[in-house]
Design a protein around this motif. Sequence first.
Motif, short mmCIF file in Angstrom:
data_model
loop_
_atom_site.label_atom_id
_atom_site.label_comp_id
_atom_site.label_asym_id
_atom_site.label_seq_id
_atom_site.Cartn_x
_atom_site.Cartn_y
_atom_site.Cartn_z
N GLY A 25 0.79 -1.23 0.00
CA GLY A 25 0.00 0.00 0.00
C GLY A 25 0.82 1.28 0.00
O GLY A 25 0.26 2.37 0.13
N ALA A 26 2.14 1.18 -0.17
CA ALA A 26 2.99 2.36 -0.11
C ALA A 26 2.77 3.26 -1.32
O ALA A 26 2.47 2.80 -2.42
CB ALA A 26 4.46 1.95 -0.04
N THR A 27 2.92 4.56 -1.11
CA THR A 27 2.91 5.53 -2.21
C THR A 27 4.31 5.59 -2.80
O THR A 27 5.28 5.85 -2.08
CB THR A 27 2.49 6.92 -1.72
OG1 THR A 27 1.17 6.83 -1.18
CG2 THR A 27 2.50 7.92 -2.86
N VAL A 28 4.42 5.36 -4.09
CA VAL A 28 5.75 5.26 -4.70
C VAL A 28 6.37 6.64 -4.86
O VAL A 28 5.68 7.64 -5.08
CB VAL A 28 5.70 4.54 -6.07
CG1 VAL A 28 5.21 3.12 -5.91
CG2 VAL A 28 4.81 5.31 -7.05
N ASN A 29 7.69 6.68 -4.76
CA ASN A 29 8.47 7.90 -4.96
C ASN A 29 9.60 7.56 -5.92
O ASN A 29 10.44 6.72 -5.62
CB ASN A 29 9.02 8.39 -3.62
CG ASN A 29 9.74 9.73 -3.75
OD1 ASN A 29 10.30 10.05 -4.79
ND2 ASN A 29 9.73 10.51 -2.68
#
Length: 499
Positions: free
Chosen positions: A454-458
């Motif tokens: 569920g991480a927001t990608v960077n």
Amino acid sequence: MGVSSSHLSKAEVQEILGITSFGLWRLVRKYDDFPQPTQPPHGSARAFGDKKPAEEVWDGTQLYRWAARTPEFSHRGALLARPLPEEVAPGRWGGYKDTTRGPASDWHTAVGTIRFVHNDDSQTATKVATALAEAGNPDGVRTVCALYGDIGITGPALVATDVTRPRIEYEARWGVAATLAGHELPWWPHLLRLPHVIRQWQPGAATTIAKVPSNDNEVLLRRVAANTIFESSSHLAATHMANQIRNERTDNIRHENETFGETEHPVIIAAEPDTTDHPLPTNGDRKTLKSGWHRLALSNHADAVAALEVAVGREPALLPYGAVTEVPALSANIAERWARRLTMCDPTAAHAVLARGDSPDAFFVDPLTDMPVLRTSDQDRKPLWRFYAPLSLPAGGAELASVVLHHTVWVTTSDGHVHPAPCTPSAHLWWGDGWGDRPSEAATVVNTLLDNLGATVNLDKHWMAPKGLTALFNDEHKQGSELTRSTLLHARMTPPRQR
């Protein structure tokens, strides 16, 4: 803008220089620096099948400037490229004249009237000079000068055209024109070249303080901010971006004036921006701004569509969408599995921007990620899906099960779902040999999701992705290839082999 090209035939060269064909033959042998002829420009009309050699032509600007600096022909060359006499009687200002390219100021000088058109559009000098010639040149103008759009050695660069040769443009020096005028010449920054502003100047006049005009995007955003159909967070978002635009335009004018108003040049900065309220506030809470843009994206109002197009071009990170992605709409592949869960819906502003002027067959939303999706056709009229990649995936305790490579990167999860891999708005996900580039963006996304689905990608530092994962995605996998979780984890911990 620049100097527009012109080409002269042999007969035209002879007419400009006042010589015969034999005289041209002798001239070529007398002057080593005489311009060499060239072939006609690409696209010149010739009869189909004509095998005769193309007639030679001369570059008009090059020939005209050569004549100006050659004593035998200087009286036939470019007026403002000729040597100046040792003493030049000062000219006088002649007021303004209207032209098809805006108001122009006249200066009556020792070499005749020079008309300055404060415009850097292409062929401005030629078109104004041509109009004068066709009208019989009632004001007796010798030369028309327009702005080049850059700065030269002695001030703003100029493009000049003599009215007797309106087709030939050449670059002229601001310092030469100022010497002939006997006065520093006025210059207006691009956004303040407005007729009512230009007409306020005359020799001795104070600098005009002018309101910075709004561009179409600012006008639109302020209309959205004032429309009660939209919610307060959307008003704040639109106002924030409108203020950004106004501040940038004001700062650009100030920077232009600093650049072109250098003290050693004979330049008068004729207009400055009104900075009474500058800068306008642009310190809005980012969470509120994102909420405002999200609400506009869900609207079906025409102004919301136009505002969203502005935001996509200026600051896509404020929108809840990743990169625009297209995949063929075919059966029996990973995309078809994903498409089964799409829900048909009425189009929103986000759909309208995603359509890019196409006429989609249908509009959808992904119920798990809320991403807008549409079905349309490619240039060969083959069906395709177009959608925004999500910025993150719903986790719900699941983990990444595998990655499938099919026109983009797809993620399968341990709870049985299929998603397009998350991606930032300005990136794209790919694999294979990228002509020397490496698919570190895909490797970064997968590396992130292996640890937290569920991480927001960077992707700001995608080149720091694990080398083993990057090497895995650098291979030429076939469309539809599936890389299991164990394969991905092994690649992440394994240094790539030397090739």
